[in-house]
Design an enzyme around this catalytic site. Structure first.
Site: not given
Length: 482
Positions: A248-250
């Site tokens: 994810s963007k994380r």
RNA sequence: GGCGCCAUGGUGUAAUUGGUUAACACGUCGCCCUCUCAAGGCGAAGAGUUCGGGUUCGAUCCCCGAUGGCGCUACCA
């Protein structure tokens, strides 16, 4: 595989975000499969969630696909423009007794779900509308009462399928709820539109993310209810971030285009992606670099692994340098030029000089960004001195003074070749009683602004006498600790 | 919670599908080269195949269980 029938596969993203790496790999596998077996690769946009879909996202997805070089043979088809097909399919299911109208409202359902969870019961739909007589339902419907259409899942037994990568997968029908096919606004849910389209488009193989395994039985049930032949399912394991949770963007970049912006070469990205969750097998186990054509020749479903894969940026960076190094300068040029446009850098060198400079620099390039940053000084006079490089090699005022003096030797030298420039410098160093290395390293920074560069004398001849003299003369003015 | 899936060094993958000193690549570390940094060359560390039982003369590979991770559990896709 079905012999005599050329495969038809599809990539079916929903435009609720940019093309992410997982989707890109699914697309790549489908594309590779189609190309390998002379099949057809179809692009279908699943935009039935009007709330979250947008046209900009569609464009973003197409851009991502073009970037990694995936071309499609049919489409893009938009589900939002094929609504008739879905309502017709739903009607067929109703007529066959495999689906029914449901008058429960969203609010009621939510409340019941909450109650069930609180009571420790599974939050499945209780099928109450399934019991409504057909005529009654028709009446209520024509009276204008809003209703959805649900699939009537068989009461007992189980539903399964033979997955090309996972093998036999079976679910008890008791675990499958009567899922919604058509929402009360007439828009189909994913469950309906996939099978209607996959059938209509005559797909032979469904290659998609493993996150779809659990709802595959819902589709299998529909195939059976419609008396249709099932395609082959092949679920591909997911791509995880370094911490092994879903990417994810994380974890940084998740959009494919972000990698383009990061200076990754598309072929490197594609090669990297192909080997995430797939392997060409023993015959090629010692290789990592595969051209597009080779991949198209080698790809097959049984090379797909079952376990999730972690996205490793280091490995991607390695592929990137391999590709950059292998490229000829004229193949690299357009990519470099794009980088320059992005960086608003306009090289002040003739075309052929630019090409030979690229050849000179590419062994040290890891990324296209290098050409717009560290390598700027080669292509024009608009560049900066890396402060760390200056402190490392130009903090000695004596060295700076010597370099300024050295400039005049080059100014008056009879010739200016790789051999002669070296001879001049080494002679000068000896004459002054300093180590040649100190001058060489200092000169490198003075000429290129960097501590990292190709052999200094190759750099000098590439830059040309005029620039070399000018930059050496200016050595005293380079900002930084002295 | 329920259901499903998965499990080989830090990472990606191999292992003639029960018989190998468990292989390759990335990464890491060291040495060589050297004008810097890469590259390159050489070398090293790092898994006894998540754990526990079985089956077998023999299990990475087959079976059972546990653990862990992931997925699904919507009138999202």
């Amino acid at each position: 595989m079905n012999p005599g029938k050329s495969p038809r596969v599809r990539f079916a993203p929903s435009p609720t975000g940019y093309l992410h790496v997982g989707g890109a790999r699914t697309a790549l596998f489908n594309w590779l499969f189609a190309r390998r077996f002379g099949g057809t690769f179809i692009l279908r946009i699943e935009d039935t969630d009007f709330e979250r879909s947008s046209e900009a996202m569609v464009e973003g997805i197409l851009e991502g696909m073009r970037w990694i070089g995936l071309d499609w043979d049919e489409g893009p088809f938009f589900q939002s423009r094929r609504l008739d097909l879905y309502t017709q399919t739903a009607e067929r299911l109703i007529a066959g007794g495999h689906a029914y109208y449901c008058f429960c409202t969203k609010e009621e359902l939510e409340q019941r779900r909450a109650e069930a969870t609180a009571a420790g019961r599974p939050p499945m739909y209780d099928r109450r509308c399934r019991k409504i007589a057909r005529e009654t339902a028709a009446q209520r419907r024509s009276a204008g009462e809003p209703c959805a259409v649900r699939f009537a899942v068989p009461e007992g037994g189980s539903t399964g399928f033979d997955d090309a990568v996972f093998g036999r997968v079976e679910f008890s029908n008791a675990e499958i709820e009567d899922f919604v096919l058509l929402r009360s606004d007439g828009i189909p849910t994913y469950h309906l539109s996939v099978v209607a389209d996959d059938l209509d488009m005559e797909l032979t193989h469904i290659i998609r993310g493993a996150d779809h395994i659990s709802n595959t039985p819902k589709q299998v049930l529909q195939y059976a209810a419609l008396g249709a032949e099932m395609p082959v399912f092949a679920h591909v394991p997911l791509i995880l971030g370094p911490d092994k949770t879903r990417l994810s963007k994380r974890h940084g970049a998740t959009s494919v285009i972000a990698y383009k912006d990061m200076g990754i070469v598309p072929e490197a990205f594609r090669n990297f992606l192909a080997l995430l969750g797939w392997s060409p097998g023993t015959a090629h186990k010692d290789r990592e670099i595969f051209s597009s054509d080779e991949l198209k020749q080698l790809f097959s479903l049984d090379g797909i692994s079952k376990s999730n894969a972690v996205f490793d940026n280091d490995k991607l960076a390695w592929f990137n340098t391999e590709y950059i190094r292998a490229y000829s300068s004229d193949k690299l040029l357009p990519l470099v030029e794009e980088e320059w446009r992005r960086a608003e850098f306009h090289p002040a060198r003739p075309h052929d000089e630019i090409l030979s400079l690229i050849d000179l620099l590419k062994p040290r390039a890891r990324n296209l960004k290098d050409f717009g940053g560290p390598f700027r000084a080669y292509f024009g006079d608009d560049f900066e001195y890396d402060p760390a490089a200056v402190t490392k090699f130009l903090k000695d005022a004596a060295v700076r003074a010597l370099l300024v003096e050295l400039a005049e030797r080059y100014y008056t030298a009879a010739e200016f070749t790789e051999a002669s420039t070296e001879q001049v410098l080494r002679g000068f160093a000896e004459e002054k009683g300093v180590k040649a290395g100190a001058l060489i390293n200092g000169a490198r920074v003075a000429l290129t602004g960097q501590a990292v560069a190709p052999s200094l004398f190759a750099v000098m001849t590439a830059l040309g006498r005029e620039r070399v003299v000018r930059r050496l003369r200016d050595t005293g003015g380079i900002p930084g600790d002295v």
